[in-house]
Design a protein around this motif. Structure first.
Motif, PDB file in Angstrom:
ATOM      1  N   LEU A   1     -44.658 -55.497  -6.651  1.00 36.48           N
ATOM      2  CA  LEU A   1     -44.306 -55.573  -5.240  1.00 36.48           C
ATOM      3  C   LEU A   1     -42.986 -54.864  -4.963  1.00 36.48           C
ATOM      4  O   LEU A   1     -42.853 -54.131  -3.980  1.00 36.48           O
ATOM      5  CB  LEU A   1     -44.223 -57.033  -4.796  1.00 36.48           C
ATOM      6  CG  LEU A   1     -45.536 -57.818  -4.789  1.00 36.48           C
ATOM      7  CD1 LEU A   1     -45.272 -59.298  -4.578  1.00 36.48           C
ATOM      8  CD2 LEU A   1     -46.478 -57.287  -3.718  1.00 36.48           C
ATOM      9  N   ALA A   2     -42.011 -55.069  -5.837  1.00 31.46           N
ATOM     10  CA  ALA A   2     -40.713 -54.412  -5.676  1.00 31.46           C
ATOM     11  C   ALA A   2     -40.842 -52.907  -5.822  1.00 31.46           C
ATOM     12  O   ALA A   2     -40.176 -52.140  -5.121  1.00 31.46           O
ATOM     13  CB  ALA A   2     -39.710 -54.970  -6.687  1.00 31.46           C
ATOM     14  N   ALA A   3     -41.699 -52.464  -6.736  1.00 28.81           N
ATOM     15  CA  ALA A   3     -41.877 -51.023  -6.959  1.00 28.81           C
ATOM     16  C   ALA A   3     -42.421 -50.340  -5.714  1.00 28.81           C
ATOM     17  O   ALA A   3     -41.983 -49.230  -5.358  1.00 28.81           O
ATOM     18  CB  ALA A   3     -42.808 -50.789  -8.148  1.00 28.81           C
ATOM     19  N   VAL A   4     -43.362 -50.974  -5.042  1.00 27.45           N
ATOM     20  CA  VAL A   4     -43.912 -50.384  -3.813  1.00 27.45           C
ATOM     21  C   VAL A   4     -42.832 -50.299  -2.741  1.00 27.45           C
ATOM     22  O   VAL A   4     -42.711 -49.288  -2.033  1.00 27.45           O
ATOM     23  CB  VAL A   4     -45.118 -51.200  -3.309  1.00 27.45           C
ATOM     24  CG1 VAL A   4     -45.567 -50.716  -1.933  1.00 27.45           C
ATOM     25  CG2 VAL A   4     -46.265 -51.109  -4.309  1.00 27.45           C
ATOM     26  N   GLN A   5     -42.022 -51.350  -2.631  1.00 33.04           N
ATOM     27  CA  GLN A   5     -40.941 -51.312  -1.650  1.00 33.04           C
ATOM     28  C   GLN A   5     -39.903 -50.250  -2.017  1.00 33.04           C
ATOM     29  O   GLN A   5     -39.385 -49.544  -1.147  1.00 33.04           O
ATOM     30  CB  GLN A   5     -40.284 -52.687  -1.535  1.00 33.04           C
ATOM     31  CG  GLN A   5     -41.206 -53.779  -1.008  1.00 33.04           C
ATOM     32  CD  GLN A   5     -41.830 -53.422   0.322  1.00 33.04           C
ATOM     33  OE1 GLN A   5     -41.123 -53.150   1.297  1.00 33.04           O
ATOM     34  NE2 GLN A   5     -43.156 -53.422   0.371  1.00 33.04           N
ATOM     35  N   ALA A   6     -39.612 -50.120  -3.301  1.00 35.70           N
ATOM     36  CA  ALA A   6     -38.660 -49.096  -3.741  1.00 35.70           C
ATOM     37  C   ALA A   6     -39.196 -47.701  -3.461  1.00 35.70           C
ATOM     38  O   ALA A   6     -38.439 -46.780  -3.130  1.00 35.70           O
ATOM     39  CB  ALA A   6     -38.358 -49.262  -5.230  1.00 35.70           C
ATOM     40  N   ALA A   7     -40.508 -47.527  -3.588  1.00 33.78           N
ATOM     41  CA  ALA A   7     -41.126 -46.219  -3.347  1.00 33.78           C
ATOM     42  C   ALA A   7     -41.001 -45.790  -1.893  1.00 33.78           C
ATOM     43  O   ALA A   7     -41.113 -44.595  -1.575  1.00 33.78           O
ATOM     44  CB  ALA A   7     -42.591 -46.237  -3.762  1.00 33.78           C
ATOM     45  N   LYS A   8     -40.751 -46.733  -0.992  1.00 37.67           N
ATOM     46  CA  LYS A   8     -40.563 -46.382   0.418  1.00 37.67           C
ATOM     47  C   LYS A   8     -39.363 -45.463   0.605  1.00 37.67           C
ATOM     48  O   LYS A   8     -39.284 -44.743   1.611  1.00 37.67           O
ATOM     49  CB  LYS A   8     -40.371 -47.639   1.268  1.00 37.67           C
ATOM     50  CG  LYS A   8     -41.634 -48.420   1.538  1.00 37.67           C
ATOM     51  CD  LYS A   8     -41.329 -49.540   2.517  1.00 37.67           C
ATOM     52  CE  LYS A   8     -42.522 -50.422   2.779  1.00 37.67           C
ATOM     53  NZ  LYS A   8     -42.204 -51.488   3.751  1.00 37.67           N
ATOM     54  N   GLN A   9     -38.435 -45.480  -0.327  1.00 40.90           N
ATOM     55  CA  GLN A   9     -37.293 -44.565  -0.241  1.00 40.90           C
ATOM     56  C   GLN A   9     -37.759 -43.116  -0.301  1.00 40.90           C
ATOM     57  O   GLN A   9     -37.052 -42.202   0.128  1.00 40.90           O
ATOM     58  CB  GLN A   9     -36.295 -44.860  -1.363  1.00 40.90           C
ATOM     59  CG  GLN A   9     -35.660 -46.238  -1.274  1.00 40.90           C
ATOM     60  CD  GLN A   9     -34.748 -46.542  -2.448  1.00 40.90           C
ATOM     61  OE1 GLN A   9     -34.586 -45.739  -3.358  1.00 40.90           O
ATOM     62  NE2 GLN A   9     -34.123 -47.713  -2.422  1.00 40.90           N
ATOM     63  N   GLN A  10     -38.956 -42.900  -0.830  1.00 45.27           N
ATOM     64  CA  GLN A  10     -39.556 -41.565  -0.889  1.00 45.27           C
ATOM     65  C   GLN A  10     -40.550 -41.340   0.253  1.00 45.27           C
ATOM     66  O   GLN A  10     -41.172 -40.280   0.331  1.00 45.27           O
ATOM     67  CB  GLN A  10     -40.260 -41.371  -2.228  1.00 45.27           C
ATOM     68  CG  GLN A  10     -39.339 -41.526  -3.436  1.00 45.27           C
ATOM     69  CD  GLN A  10     -40.093 -41.412  -4.753  1.00 45.27           C
ATOM     70  OE1 GLN A  10     -41.005 -40.594  -4.883  1.00 45.27           O
ATOM     71  NE2 GLN A  10     -39.710 -42.238  -5.721  1.00 45.27           N
ATOM     72  N   GLY A  11     -40.712 -42.334   1.112  1.00 41.98           N
ATOM     73  CA  GLY A  11     -41.610 -42.218   2.253  1.00 41.98           C
ATOM     74  C   GLY A  11     -42.773 -43.187   2.177  1.00 41.98           C
ATOM     75  O   GLY A  11     -43.127 -43.674   1.102  1.00 41.98           O
ATOM     76  N   LEU A  12     -43.370 -43.460   3.328  1.00 41.06           N
ATOM     77  CA  LEU A  12     -44.493 -44.391   3.381  1.00 41.06           C
ATOM     78  C   LEU A  12     -45.696 -43.880   2.607  1.00 41.06           C
ATOM     79  O   LEU A  12     -46.460 -44.669   2.045  1.00 41.06           O
ATOM     80  CB  LEU A  12     -44.877 -44.666   4.835  1.00 41.06           C
ATOM     81  CG  LEU A  12     -43.833 -45.385   5.702  1.00 41.06           C
ATOM     82  CD1 LEU A  12     -44.379 -45.587   7.112  1.00 41.06           C
ATOM     83  CD2 LEU A  12     -43.434 -46.723   5.089  1.00 41.06           C
ATOM     84  N   GLU A  13     -45.884 -42.567   2.575  1.00 39.96           N
ATOM     85  CA  GLU A  13     -47.024 -42.000   1.838  1.00 39.96           C
ATOM     86  C   GLU A  13     -46.896 -42.293   0.352  1.00 39.96           C
ATOM     87  O   GLU A  13     -47.885 -42.655  -0.307  1.00 39.96           O
ATOM     88  CB  GLU A  13     -47.112 -40.496   2.062  1.00 39.96           C
ATOM     89  CG  GLU A  13     -48.299 -39.846   1.365  1.00 39.96           C
ATOM     90  CD  GLU A  13     -48.357 -38.340   1.567  1.00 39.96           C
ATOM     91  OE1 GLU A  13     -49.357 -37.726   1.148  1.00 39.96           O
ATOM     92  OE2 GLU A  13     -47.405 -37.778   2.136  1.00 39.96           O
ATOM     93  N   ALA A  14     -45.696 -42.151  -0.186  1.00 39.42           N
ATOM     94  CA  ALA A  14     -45.475 -42.431  -1.605  1.00 39.42           C
ATOM     95  C   ALA A  14     -45.710 -43.908  -1.905  1.00 39.42           C
ATOM     96  O   ALA A  14     -46.342 -44.253  -2.911  1.00 39.42           O
ATOM     97  CB  ALA A  14     -44.057 -42.034  -2.005  1.00 39.42           C
ATOM     98  N   ALA A  15     -45.211 -44.775  -1.030  1.00 38.51           N
ATOM     99  CA  ALA A  15     -45.385 -46.217  -1.236  1.00 38.51           C
ATOM    100  C   ALA A  15     -46.863 -46.604  -1.172  1.00 38.51           C
ATOM    101  O   ALA A  15     -47.332 -47.420  -1.975  1.00 38.51           O
ATOM    102  CB  ALA A  15     -44.590 -46.993  -0.198  1.00 38.51           C
ATOM    103  N   ASP A  16     -47.601 -46.012  -0.248  1.00 40.11           N
ATOM    104  CA  ASP A  16     -49.022 -46.328  -0.127  1.00 40.11           C
ATOM    105  C   ASP A  16     -49.794 -45.830  -1.345  1.00 40.11           C
ATOM    106  O   ASP A  16     -50.691 -46.503  -1.844  1.00 40.11           O
ATOM    107  CB  ASP A  16     -49.589 -45.710   1.150  1.00 40.11           C
ATOM    108  CG  ASP A  16     -51.032 -46.110   1.403  1.00 40.11           C
ATOM    109  OD1 ASP A  16     -51.376 -47.288   1.176  1.00 40.11           O
ATOM    110  OD2 ASP A  16     -51.818 -45.244   1.826  1.00 40.11           O
TER     111      ASP A  16
END
Length: 211
Positions: A96-111
């Motif tokens: 869960l934290a990794a997905v939130q951290a990936a938002k720093q690279q944009g919503l596409e990366a997090a998704d």
């Protein structure tokens, strides 16, 4: 705290990465959008079941829900946990934290990372509680800069977002995992499913309403 992303065209999905019902909704949303050539933008928010329930996810409950869902949606290629017992994730917080951290690279990366983590857990039966497993999954995501993600995770990136969302989840404004919101407000909790206790049919029309 803002409960949904207010930007037009952005869907906000509150969920836990280990939740079969949320993964069913997200898989269906991605599947239908791809079939119709619609580009999705999803803002993933956290409904952390283990923190809300104050206990780890139950493998027997997981297996029961998988059997219930696949009886209706065999196309998912899911099965009850067949890997070694000790590899069943005791926590989903690192994922869960990794997905939130990936938002720093944009919503596409997090998704993309969220989708890959769910596939790793539900299809490949990998232990997504482990940072090395998350790293391997991230490196297979073209949309994710895995080195940047891992550097962020080492410094705690994503954890604060998980616990901030926990407080929102506790407020009662989020009606479980999943709860889908549009930029205008709440759309539906567990869309397509009328009754989880008596799940015999899946209604795809909710995707039509969104797309």
């Amino acid at each position: 705290m803002q409960l949904n992303n207010p930007h037009a065209g952005v869907l906000t999905v509150w969920s836990d990465v280990s939740c079969p019902w949320a993964t069913l909704a997200l898989h269906t949303l991605h599947q239908v959008a791809a079939e119709r050539g619609v580009r999705l933008t999803i803002d993933h928010r956290v409904f952390p079941l283990e923190l809300l329930n104050r206990q780890p996810g139950s493998r027997p409950e997981h297996d029961e829900e998988i059997a219930t869902i696949t009886a209706v949606r065999a196309d998912l290629r899911w099965s009850p946990w067949e890997a070694d017992d000790w590899t069943f994730p005791a926590t989903t917080l690192p994922a869960l934290a990794a997905v939130q951290a990936a938002k720093q690279q944009g919503l596409e990366a997090a998704d993309a990372l969220d989708t890959a983590l769910r596939r790793a857990f539900f299809v490949d039966q990998r232990c997504i509680a482990l940072i090395p497993v998350i790293e391997d999954i991230a490196r297979d995501c073209a949309e994710v800069d895995a080195d940047t993600l891992l550097e962020g995770l080492r410094s705690g990136a994503g954890q604060a977002a998980v616990f901030a969302d926990l407080e929102v989840a506790r407020s009662g404004q989020i009606q479980g995992s999943p709860h889908v919101w549009t930029s205008e407000g709440p759309f539906a909790a567990n869309p397509g499913v009328e009754d989880v206790a008596d799940f015999t049919d899946y209604d795809f029309t909710w995707v039509d309403q969104l797309l």
